[in-house]
Design a protein around this motif. Structure first.
Motif, PDB file in Angstrom:
ATOM      1  N   LEU A  59       0.802  -1.168   0.111  1.00  0.00           N
ATOM      2  CA  LEU A  59       0.016  -0.147  -0.078  1.00  0.00           C
ATOM      3  C   LEU A  59       0.936   0.998   0.037  1.00  0.00           C
ATOM      4  O   LEU A  59       0.647   2.316  -0.741  1.00  0.00           O
ATOM      5  N   TRP A  60       2.030   0.958   0.770  1.00  0.00           N
ATOM      6  CA  TRP A  60       2.801   2.430   0.744  1.00  0.00           C
ATOM      7  C   TRP A  60       3.336   2.729  -0.820  1.00  0.00           C
ATOM      8  O   TRP A  60       3.566   4.025  -0.566  1.00  0.00           O
ATOM      9  N   THR A  61       3.354   2.004  -1.469  1.00  0.00           N
ATOM     10  CA  THR A  61       4.242   2.444  -2.926  1.00  0.00           C
ATOM     11  C   THR A  61       3.123   3.319  -3.403  1.00  0.00           C
ATOM     12  O   THR A  61       3.625   3.995  -4.399  1.00  0.00           O
ATOM     13  N   TYR A  62       1.725   3.351  -3.086  1.00  0.00           N
ATOM     14  CA  TYR A  62       0.785   4.349  -3.725  1.00  0.00           C
ATOM     15  C   TYR A  62       0.745   5.730  -3.003  1.00  0.00           C
ATOM     16  O   TYR A  62      -0.161   6.415  -3.638  1.00  0.00           O
ATOM     17  N   GLY A  63       1.664   5.809  -2.023  1.00  0.00           N
ATOM     18  CA  GLY A  63       1.416   7.297  -1.555  1.00  0.00           C
ATOM     19  C   GLY A  63       2.254   8.397  -2.280  1.00  0.00           C
ATOM     20  O   GLY A  63       2.808   7.877  -3.337  1.00  0.00           O
ATOM     21  N   PHE A  64       2.508   9.260  -1.720  1.00  0.00           N
ATOM     22  CA  PHE A  64       3.548  10.246  -2.286  1.00  0.00           C
ATOM     23  C   PHE A  64       4.870  10.139  -2.045  1.00  0.00           C
ATOM     24  O   PHE A  64       5.378   9.779  -0.926  1.00  0.00           O
ATOM     25  N   TRP A  65       5.835  10.110  -3.113  1.00  0.00           N
ATOM     26  CA  TRP A  65       7.214   9.961  -2.883  1.00  0.00           C
ATOM     27  C   TRP A  65       7.972  11.238  -3.540  1.00  0.00           C
ATOM     28  O   TRP A  65       7.747  11.934  -4.535  1.00  0.00           O
ATOM     29  N   PRO A  89       1.390  15.045   3.515  1.00  0.00           N
ATOM     30  CA  PRO A  89       1.463  13.575   3.391  1.00  0.00           C
ATOM     31  C   PRO A  89       2.635  12.940   2.500  1.00  0.00           C
ATOM     32  O   PRO A  89       3.191  13.740   1.537  1.00  0.00           O
ATOM     33  N   LEU A  90       3.519  12.245   2.927  1.00  0.00           N
ATOM     34  CA  LEU A  90       4.691  11.561   2.501  1.00  0.00           C
ATOM     35  C   LEU A  90       4.888   9.935   2.619  1.00  0.00           C
ATOM     36  O   LEU A  90       4.941   9.766   3.965  1.00  0.00           O
ATOM     37  N   ASP A  91       5.115   9.212   1.847  1.00  0.00           N
ATOM     38  CA  ASP A  91       5.217   7.742   2.140  1.00  0.00           C
ATOM     39  C   ASP A  91       6.589   7.260   2.058  1.00  0.00           C
ATOM     40  O   ASP A  91       7.115   6.236   2.248  1.00  0.00           O
ATOM     41  N   GLY A  92       7.349   7.941   0.799  1.00  0.00           N
ATOM     42  CA  GLY A  92       8.639   7.417   0.453  1.00  0.00           C
ATOM     43  C   GLY A  92       9.617   8.406   0.189  1.00  0.00           C
ATOM     44  O   GLY A  92       9.275   9.732  -0.452  1.00  0.00           O
ATOM     45  N   ILE A  93      10.921   8.158   0.321  1.00  0.00           N
ATOM     46  CA  ILE A  93      12.007   9.109  -0.243  1.00  0.00           C
ATOM     47  C   ILE A  93      13.001   7.931  -0.998  1.00  0.00           C
ATOM     48  O   ILE A  93      13.234   7.033  -0.587  1.00  0.00           O
ATOM     49  N   ILE A  94      13.720   8.398  -1.953  1.00  0.00           N
ATOM     50  CA  ILE A  94      14.809   7.998  -2.817  1.00  0.00           C
ATOM     51  C   ILE A  94      15.961   8.384  -2.475  1.00  0.00           C
ATOM     52  O   ILE A  94      16.198   9.748  -2.837  1.00  0.00           O
ATOM     53  N   ARG A 141      -4.624  12.277  -3.756  1.00  0.00           N
ATOM     54  CA  ARG A 141      -4.130  10.872  -3.871  1.00  0.00           C
ATOM     55  C   ARG A 141      -4.541  10.189  -2.781  1.00  0.00           C
ATOM     56  O   ARG A 141      -4.857   8.886  -2.813  1.00  0.00           O
ATOM     57  N   TYR A 142      -4.011  10.742  -1.224  1.00  0.00           N
ATOM     58  CA  TYR A 142      -4.257   9.936  -0.166  1.00  0.00           C
ATOM     59  C   TYR A 142      -5.722   9.786  -0.112  1.00  0.00           C
ATOM     60  O   TYR A 142      -6.081   8.481   0.405  1.00  0.00           O
ATOM     61  N   TYR A 179       0.571   9.264   6.063  1.00  0.00           N
ATOM     62  CA  TYR A 179       1.382   8.344   5.271  1.00  0.00           C
ATOM     63  C   TYR A 179       0.233   7.330   5.243  1.00  0.00           C
ATOM     64  O   TYR A 179      -0.877   7.193   5.906  1.00  0.00           O
ATOM     65  N   ALA A 180       0.440   6.262   4.441  1.00  0.00           N
ATOM     66  CA  ALA A 180      -0.781   5.438   3.759  1.00  0.00           C
ATOM     67  C   ALA A 180      -1.300   4.604   4.917  1.00  0.00           C
ATOM     68  O   ALA A 180      -2.434   4.395   4.915  1.00  0.00           O
ATOM     69  N   THR A 181      -0.555   4.126   5.757  1.00  0.00           N
ATOM     70  CA  THR A 181      -1.109   3.295   7.059  1.00  0.00           C
ATOM     71  C   THR A 181      -1.311   3.823   8.260  1.00  0.00           C
ATOM     72  O   THR A 181      -1.401   3.080   9.190  1.00  0.00           O
ATOM     73  N   GLU A 182      -1.101   5.267   8.225  1.00  0.00           N
ATOM     74  CA  GLU A 182      -1.447   5.958   9.591  1.00  0.00           C
ATOM     75  C   GLU A 182      -2.715   5.475  10.347  1.00  0.00           C
ATOM     76  O   GLU A 182      -2.781   5.335  11.308  1.00  0.00           O
ATOM     77  N   LYS A 183      -3.733   5.344   9.600  1.00  0.00           N
ATOM     78  CA  LYS A 183      -4.875   5.542  10.298  1.00  0.00           C
ATOM     79  C   LYS A 183      -5.713   3.912   9.486  1.00  0.00           C
ATOM     80  O   LYS A 183      -5.498   3.842   8.238  1.00  0.00           O
TER      81      LYS A 183
END
Length: 821
Positions: free
Chosen positions: A249-255, A280-285, A580-581, A726-730
């Motif tokens: 699921l977290w891949t579909y958040g904002f990067w 909101p933010l789920d990933g960083i590269i 998006r979220y 983030y995607a799984t917060e709630k």
């Protein structure tokens, strides 16, 4: 396979056969396992059924030994019943789904639907021209086809030509930096063709003929797939070449990303700032050079002193409820351990690749200090083992995924003799196009063997047919920051979808953006209205691609550089992210539809509305999932579009920076009319205003910089998620369920543990929603399945878009519930 060696029974003119039969029918063809074989004009022709809807066609010169193991196709011919008959000069072979005829005078093959409708026929030319392939005798192979004059075709990869229908295409198809040519196409008539060859392949379509021609091949080898519609064809593609595994699921958040974060403190600080701002933010590269200098290129170790405690970096990011993926390449510097091990086994290529200079800090590159970087032989299974064994050092840091760059791979200063390079599977020429498939597949396969605790997630620059099976999302490379490039991304990603690959994205804002700076490196573009407008529109489009990822060079694109909350540009960017979220339950359920039912995220209008000719070549709108029509604004409404030409070569040479100076501030909130086409056959609800429109016509919608035109198909049921960081917060215990009346409809909400592969073992649940428009009744069906951590009881907040009823709270414990609205 010569007819002289076959057992021919000349008294039987027709027969009904199934798998395992070895009966010959007349003197013109032979029944074999899964199909038939015949010989015409010095060529052997074989038909093999893989499914009732997919047949493989193999042609080769008589006496030529053909032993081919497909790299893309992983299935085998199926137990398909078919009827084979000779009548006059035609051999006719029928399954339940398609009819194939062979002209015994010319060898030309035609494909028909079960009701006799002509779908596709071969043209006059099939040719095998002898060539020397790095000392091995081989052929240049070609097969002609005849398309209807008004028949649009799609696919061929993520080509950057700005076109949806690819009629008139003349292109050599192979992987590259900013586009990947893939030899497969889909017709609006409901069939597709995959040309199974890995050498550089030219496709030509003109008024007289269409054809594939490959530089090297022992045979003509292609698959005809009849799915009745584009979804059906994609289903056949994936049955041939592999199903799509689910992403977390977290891949579909904002990067968020950048070329590049130069220290571990810098990358951690970015995550901290997003959390402090409440964006909101789920990933960083982490991009390249965390390994140090170019002689240590892709060492798969943190040897840059600015990354002196990599485990702390990863732990700090995870502690802030974000994920991190890291750049890895298909090449190695001469001072690295992977290089030395691979070199000792002769598993490195000698052609020039990126980077060419060993001194990373100087620009332009010091070519008198060559880097010595070399590409590894990903065709070799042992080389892929070695690659993973070294990558495991990063895996053991608990990295969440991989950014596999240069998987085409980069091939600079091209020389014809480079294609003679020996690989494990023959010349580089012979297998050139399959490089991304094998290098990405090597990482996926090894990680799956390592552990099932987290799903494989790979972001990669290149793709090929069948690569969808390897848990990868392909981006369009180092594209330019121009409006034309933004417009090109939509048909590019839609056509990539129609190669069977559902996961794709692009650098939001474009990679090379230096032309918007007053001078190189000062980051002034974030205050330049020309770039601000382009970036916001790209963000809005990116919110409706399978991965929403901001990345590029020359400019720091984190949201806080664009201003403060309450300012127009900041708010427009944040609105796109939050939108998006809010749709994550819809997106994740769509991802299940993609994996389980061979659906697609980004859907050209011809997929859902094949009878509406107005949508056949509509390259600036698309369906996202089966319910939402996305019509992003892709032209400048407030600033000039004028920009110099940029590509990956001029961009890396820093020649793009003679471009535009900043312009005066703009009032981005002045409404501008935008034309939108609503497909025929249904009614459409404006997502923003809840106004309803009849389809089959254009409408004009006033838009500001904050407006992303979205329309929801009548009969749709959309689950709307909570406001999260983030995607799984709630948990999803109080989802809003929006019903868009005007037609009956249904939707399946999919849930699981959001990571790991337990879903493959049945650990997931589905909840079906159905809407009866006549009685205005919503039925929530019995929950199917279960998984650890599943919500046993929850509340759905149901609302109808026409506002004729108030929000109704529906308590749900897993048993069927009905509510009248």
């Amino acid at each position: 396979m010569s007819m002289n060696n076959r057992n021919v029974i000349t008294t039987i003119l027709s027969t009904f056969v199934s798998v395992g039969a070895s009966v010959c029918v007349a003197s013109d063809f032979t029944i074999e396992n899964h199909g038939i074989a015949t010989e015409v004009n010095g060529n052997e022709i074989s038909l093999q059924f893989y499914t009732p809807s997919t047949v493989r066609v193999i042609k080769n010169s008589v006496g030529t030994k053909v032993e081919k193991q497909s790299l893309s196709v992983v299935s085998t011919p199926g137990n398909v019943k078919f009827n084979a008959r000779q009548s006059g000069k035609y051999i006719t072979v029928k399954s339940d789904s398609i009819t194939v005829t062979i002209d015994t005078a010319s060898g030309k093959i035609s494909f028909l639907s079960p009701d006799g409708k002509k779908l596709l026929r071969e043209g006059d030319n099939v040719s095998f021209t002898p060539v020397d392939d790095a000392g091995e005798a081989s052929f240049k192979v070609r097969q002609d086809f005849c398309l209807d004059a008004d028949e649009p075709i799609y696919g061929f990869g993520n080509l950057e030509n700005g076109r949806l229908s690819q009629r008139g295409l003349k292109r050599t198809l192979m992987p590259g930096n900013i586009e990947d040519g893939i030899p497969v196409f889909v017709s609006v008539k409901g069939y597709g063709v995959y040309w199974d060859n890995y050498s550089p392949t030219t496709f030509v379509d003109d008024k007289d003929v269409s054809y594939f021609e490959s530089e090297v091949g022992d045979c003509v080898d292609y698959y005809f797939m009849y799915g009745k519609n584009a979804d059906g064809v994609i289903g056949e593609m994936r049955r041939l070449s592999g199903e799509v595994p689910m992403f977390p699921l977290w891949t579909y958040g904002f990067w968020q990303s950048r070329e590049r974060y130069k220290s571990q403190d810098e990358i951690v600080e970015v995550v901290n700032k997003y959390r402090a701002l409440g964006v909101p933010l789920d990933g960083i590269i982490q991009d390249w050079q965390y390994w140090g200098n170019n002689y240590l290129w892709n060492a798969m170790e943190f040897m840059n002193p600015e990354f002196n405690n990599a485990q702390k970096m990863v732990d700090d990011i995870h502690a802030n409820n974000a994920k991190v993926i890291i750049s890895i390449w298909s090449s190695f510097g001469p001072s690295t351990r992977p290089y030395k091990e691979l070199d000792s086994k002769n598993m490195l290529f000698d052609f020039s690749t990126w980077p060419q200079s060993g001194i990373a800090e100087q620009w332009p590159p010091r070519m008198d200090y060559p880097s010595g970087v070399r590409v590894y032989d990903a065709y070799h299974p042992e080389a892929r083992d070695i690659y993973w064994n070294h990558l495991k050092r990063l895996y053991d840091h608990d990295m969440d995924g991989w950014w596999m760059d240069s998987t085409e791979p980069d091939h600079l200063d091209f020389k014809a003799e480079d294609m003679d390079t020996k690989t494990y599977l023959g010349s580089f020429r012979k297998v050139r196009c399959a490089y991304p498939l094998l290098t990405v597949g090597g990482v996926y396969d090894h990680q799956r063997k390592e552990s099932d605790r987290k799903r494989v997630f790979i972001l990669t620059r290149s793709g090929f047919f069948g690569q969808q099976r390897y848990g990868c999302n392909v981006w369009t490379g180092d594209v330019a920051s121009t409006w034309e490039t933004l417009r090109n991304q939509i048909p590019a990603l839609l056509n990539f979808t129609l190669t069977g690959n559902p996961n794709s994205n692009s650098d939001i804002g474009g990679f090379f953006a230096g032309a918007y700076n007053k001078s190189y490196g000062d980051n002034s573009a974030v205050k330049n209205p020309q770039f601000q407008e382009l970036f916001v529109r790209w963000m809005q489009f990116g919110a409706f691609t399978p991965m929403m990822r901001s990345h590029g060079a020359d400019i720091k694109r984190e949201i806080y550089y664009f201003g403060n909350r309450g300012e127009t540009v900041f708010d427009a960017v944040e609105d796109a992210i939050k939108l998006r979220y809010s749709l994550l339950p819809y997106i994740y359920s769509t991802s299940w539809d993609v994996s389980r039912h061979n659906s697609s995220f980004m859907r050209p209008l011809m997929m859902d509305f094949p009878k509406d000719r107005n949508g056949w070549d509509c390259g600036d709108q698309f369906m996202f999932g089966r319910n939402i029509l996305v019509a992003p604004v892709v032209k400048a409404n407030y600033t000039s579009e004028k920009i110099i030409d940029i590509d990956e070569n001029t961009g890396w040479n820093r020649q793009e920076n003679a471009g535009n100076d900043a312009v005066a501030e703009m009032d981005f909130m002045t409404p501008v009319n935008t034309d939108i086409y609503l497909p025929a056959g249904t009614s459409w609800w404006d997502f923003e205003t809840n106004e309803i429109y009849k389809g089959g016509k254009k409408i004009v919608k006033p838009t500001t910089i904050k407006t992303l035109p979205l329309f929801v198909k009548a009969g749709s049921i959309l689950p709307i998620g909570p406001d999260v960081q983030y995607a799984t917060e709630k948990s999803w215990d109080d989802l809003e369920i929006r019903v868009y009346p005007g037609a009956d409809g249904e939707f399946t909400l999919y849930e699981d543990e959001f990571d790991n592969y337990n879903y493959e073992k049945g650990s997931y649940s589905t909840i079906g929603f159905s809407w009866n428009d006549k009685t205005r009744t919503l039925t929530v069906a019995d929950r199917q399945g279960e998984y650890q951590g599943m919500l046993s009881n929850r509340t759905f907040k149901v609302v109808v878009a026409d506002k004729k009823s108030k929000i109704v709270n529906v308590s749900y414990n897993g048993s069927v519930t009905t509510v009248k609205l």
